[in-house]
Design an enzyme around this catalytic site. Structure first.
Site, PDB file in Angstrom:
ATOM      1  N   GLY A 144       0.982  -1.521  -0.166  1.00  0.00           N
ATOM      2  CA  GLY A 144      -0.222  -0.009   0.016  1.00  0.00           C
ATOM      3  C   GLY A 144       1.340   1.628   0.025  1.00  0.00           C
ATOM      4  CB  CYS A 145       3.866   2.465   0.988  1.00  0.00           C
ATOM      5  SG  CYS A 145       3.999   2.258   2.402  1.00  0.00           S
ATOM      6  CD  GLU A 146       2.904   6.815  -5.345  1.00  0.00           C
ATOM      7  OE1 GLU A 146       3.703   6.924  -5.351  1.00  0.00           O
ATOM      8  OE2 GLU A 146       1.592   7.060  -5.742  1.00  0.00           O
TER       9      GLU A 146
END
Length: 136
Positions: free
Chosen positions: A50-52
């Site tokens: 969910g993190c770039e």
């Protein structure tokens, strides 16, 4: 809810910063305080999805209190993670579940610098912390 000592120190430093440039420099400095993860800890099981950027989170509990380590490949995100960690270190599961992340970064004067993707990434880290805490 009272702040952990290190979180109080961080808040004091950021309140004294004048303008975004000083806060950005402080943010980078805080990122350098993150304890490095061993390569063995940088495994997919510890990766926060969910993190770039790539983010890893390792958690441990001692006497009912949570202790976290985190790492990222993004410099600015390392600073944000360091500030998140000083806020959550030593909390119990209930306090961790109640933490208002937006309020913490607003207190630090950093909420405007949280792009939607960074904000989502930090919330993904906090959700992962809560998952680990509820599964313990």
């Amino acid at each position: 809810m009272s702040l952990p000592v290190e979180a109080g120190q961080a808040l004091q430093r950021f309140e004294q910063a004048r303008g975004w440039e000083q806060r950005a420099r402080l943010l980078m400095q805080w990122g350098e305080h993150l304890a490095p993860l061993d390569e063995a800890e940088k495994v997919d099981a510890n990766r926060v999805h969910g993190c770039e950027s790539q983010v890893w989170l390792v958690a441990g509990q001692q006497d009912g209190q949570w202790h976290f380590k985190a790492a990222s490949d993004a410099r600015l995100l390392r600073g944000l993670l360091a500030l998140l960690l000083v806020r959550v270190q030593g909390l119990d599961s209930a306090a961790l579940a109640q933490l208002d992340l937006r309020a913490w970064f607003t207190q630090l004067g950093l909420e405007r610098q949280l792009s939607p993707s960074r904000s989502n990434g930090l919330h993904a880290v906090l959700q992962r912390m809560a998952q680990l805490a509820s599964g313990a």
